[in-house]
Design an enzyme around this catalytic site. Structure first.
Site, PDB file in Angstrom:
ATOM      1  N   ASP A  67       0.823  -1.213   0.000  1.00 23.86           N
ATOM      2  CA  ASP A  67       0.000   0.000   0.000  1.00 23.86           C
ATOM      3  C   ASP A  67       0.856   1.262   0.000  1.00 23.86           C
ATOM      4  O   ASP A  67       2.076   1.211   0.201  1.00 23.86           O
ATOM      5  CB  ASP A  67      -0.942   0.004   1.217  1.00 23.86           C
ATOM      6  CG  ASP A  67      -0.254  -0.442   2.510  1.00 23.86           C
ATOM      7  OD1 ASP A  67       0.978  -0.305   2.609  1.00 23.86           O
ATOM      8  OD2 ASP A  67      -0.952  -0.928   3.405  1.00 23.86           O
ATOM      9  N   ASN A 136      -7.015  -3.021  14.586  1.00 25.43           N
ATOM     10  CA  ASN A 136      -8.412  -3.297  14.226  1.00 25.43           C
ATOM     11  C   ASN A 136      -8.531  -4.496  13.277  1.00 25.43           C
ATOM     12  O   ASN A 136      -9.594  -4.729  12.711  1.00 25.43           O
ATOM     13  CB  ASN A 136      -9.057  -2.054  13.592  1.00 25.43           C
ATOM     14  CG  ASN A 136      -8.409  -1.668  12.265  1.00 25.43           C
ATOM     15  OD1 ASN A 136      -7.454  -2.307  11.826  1.00 25.43           O
ATOM     16  ND2 ASN A 136      -8.925  -0.636  11.623  1.00 25.43           N
ATOM     17  N   HIS A 138      -6.846  -4.970  10.436  1.00 25.73           N
ATOM     18  CA  HIS A 138      -6.630  -4.742   9.001  1.00 25.73           C
ATOM     19  C   HIS A 138      -5.363  -5.446   8.514  1.00 25.73           C
ATOM     20  O   HIS A 138      -4.431  -5.689   9.287  1.00 25.73           O
ATOM     21  CB  HIS A 138      -6.637  -3.248   8.634  1.00 25.73           C
ATOM     22  CG  HIS A 138      -5.459  -2.462   9.062  1.00 25.73           C
ATOM     23  ND1 HIS A 138      -5.510  -1.112   9.317  1.00 25.73           N
ATOM     24  CD2 HIS A 138      -4.157  -2.804   9.286  1.00 25.73           C
ATOM     25  CE1 HIS A 138      -4.322  -0.671   9.654  1.00 25.73           C
ATOM     26  NE2 HIS A 138      -3.482  -1.670   9.644  1.00 25.73           N
ATOM     27  N   GLU A 143      -9.600  -2.199   5.599  1.00 25.66           N
ATOM     28  CA  GLU A 143     -10.200  -1.925   6.900  1.00 25.66           C
ATOM     29  C   GLU A 143     -11.372  -2.880   7.163  1.00 25.66           C
ATOM     30  O   GLU A 143     -11.896  -3.514   6.232  1.00 25.66           O
ATOM     31  CB  GLU A 143     -10.681  -0.467   6.937  1.00 25.66           C
ATOM     32  CG  GLU A 143      -9.549   0.558   6.749  1.00 25.66           C
ATOM     33  CD  GLU A 143      -8.659   0.727   7.980  1.00 25.66           C
ATOM     34  OE1 GLU A 143      -8.476  -0.233   8.757  1.00 25.66           O
ATOM     35  OE2 GLU A 143      -8.130   1.835   8.169  1.00 25.66           O
TER      36      GLU A 143
HETATM   37  P1  PGA Z   1       2.689  -1.533  12.727  1.00 25.94           P
HETATM   38  O1  PGA Z   1       1.572  -1.602  11.606  1.00 25.94           O
HETATM   39  O2  PGA Z   1       3.696  -2.570  12.400  1.00 25.94           O
HETATM   40  O3  PGA Z   1       3.228  -0.137  12.627  1.00 25.94           O
HETATM   41  O4  PGA Z   1       1.990  -1.814  14.024  1.00 25.94           O
HETATM   42  C1  PGA Z   1       1.023  -2.827  11.251  1.00 25.94           C
HETATM   43  C2  PGA Z   1      -0.190  -2.610  10.378  1.00 25.94           C
HETATM   44  O5  PGA Z   1      -0.924  -1.631  10.593  1.00 25.94           O
HETATM   45  O6  PGA Z   1      -0.424  -3.443   9.488  1.00 25.94           O
END
Ligand code: PGA
Length: 253
Positions: A67, A136, A138, A143
C-alpha cells in the site's frame, strides 16, 4: 493456519526474516509482497545483515508493497516508498526498477490501483506475501468491512488506523486515504507470512485466528488460505485460548 509462538519479539522477527531468506535462496527470481510499519523494521534490518554477510542476494527478486498513502509523492519523507528505500532497498542489491509500490500522488488513483493490480498479475502473482496486522485487524489498508474478494483500490482509512499511525507523522496529519492491494489480491499469494508483535495486537490476533472468518476482521480471511504462517511473540499471543493447536517455538529457527 500454521501458528507459531516465540519466546520473544526478537525470536519471532528472526524467524520471519529466515523464512523470507529461505524463499529467496530457493527461488532467486521470487516475487515478494512486502509490508511497512514499525513491526517490519527489525525484519528488514535482518535481511540487510544477511545480504551484507553474503548469505543472500536480492538482485533478481521482484517486490510489490501492499500500500501507499494517497497524496504523498514517492520521495515524500513519510511515503512508504521512502520507508522501503531507507529500511531495505537502498541497503541491498535489489534494482529499484524491480520494486513496486503504488504511486500515492497520481491524478487518477483508481487508474493507478488498476495498473498496480494488473502489474502483479503480469509478474506471475506473489510467491510470498509478508503481512503485519492492525489493531483493528486490518491487513494492508483493508479496513474492517472490506469484502474478502476485494482487489487493489483506493481505501478510506478508519479513524482507528489514522490514530495508530499518527506516531509516524509527528509534523502533520495522517492522510485520509490510501491505495491498497485487496484481500482477494493477498489471498492469491502462494504463501503468506504474518508477523505480529506486542500486546496491542493481542486482541486482533485472537480474533484473526480463533473467531469465525468474517469481514469484521480482515485478517481472518487468512483462515481460508492453504499456506499461511502466523508468527507471534508471547505478548501478541496472550489472548489465544486454544494453545494446544499452536506450535510453541523455543528458538528462532
Ligand atoms: P505496525 O503496523 O507494524 O506499525 O503496528 C502494522 C499494520 O498496521 O499493518
Amino acid at each position: 493456519m500454521n501458528v507459531r509462538i516465540f519466546p520473544s519479539a526478537e525470536a519471532a522477527e528472526a524467524a520471519t526474516a529466515a523464512l523470507l531468506i529461505q524463499q529467496v535462496q530457493r527461488n532467486t527470481n521470487a516475487v515478494l509482497g512486502l509490508a511497512t510499519g514499525g513491526t517490519m523494521s527489525p525484519v528488514y534490518q535482518l535481511l540487510v545483515s544477511a545480504y551484507q554477510q553474503g548469505r543472500v542476494s536480492f538482485a533478481d527478486i521482484t517486490t510489490f508493497n501492499l500500500d501507499e498513502y494517497s497524496g504523498l509523492a514517492p520521495d515524500h519523507p513519510r511515503s512508504y516508498r521512502s520507508f522501503m528505500r531507507a529500511a531495505f532497498f537502498d541497503q541491498t542489491d535489489i534494482p529499484l526498477n524491480n520494486t513496486h509500490i503504488p504511486i500515492g500522488n497520481t491524478r487518477d488513483p483508481d487508474k493507478e490501483a488498476e495498473r498496480y493490480e494488473a502489474l502483479i498479475e503480469a509478474s506471475g502473482g506473489i510467491d510470498c506475501q509478508l503481512l503485519g496486522i492492525g489493531q483493528n485487524g486490518h491487513i494492508g489498508f483493508n479496513e474492517p468491512g472490506t469484502p474478502f474478494h476485494s482487489r487493489t483500490r483506493v481505501e478510506q482509512l478508519s479513524n482507528d488506523t489514522r490514530a495508530a499511525n499518527q506516531r509516524y507523522f509527528p509534523e502533520g496529519k495522517v492522510p485520509e486515504q490510501a491505495i491498497t492491494i485487496g484481500i482477494g489480491t493477498i489471498l492469491d499469494s502462494r504463501e503468506i507470512i504474518l508477523l505480529a508483535i506486542g500486546d496491542k495486537k493481542a486482541n486482533a490476533v485472537a480474533v484473526m485466528i480463533e473467531s469465525p472468518s468474517d469481514i469484521s476482521c480482515p485478517a481472518s480471511a487468512l483462515q481460508q488460505h492453504p499456506n499461511a504462517t502466523i508468527l507471534l511473540d508471547q505478548a501478541a499471543a496472550a489472548q489465544l485460548q486454544q494453545l494446544f493447536d499452536y506450535e510453541q517455538v523455543d528458538k528462532a529457527n
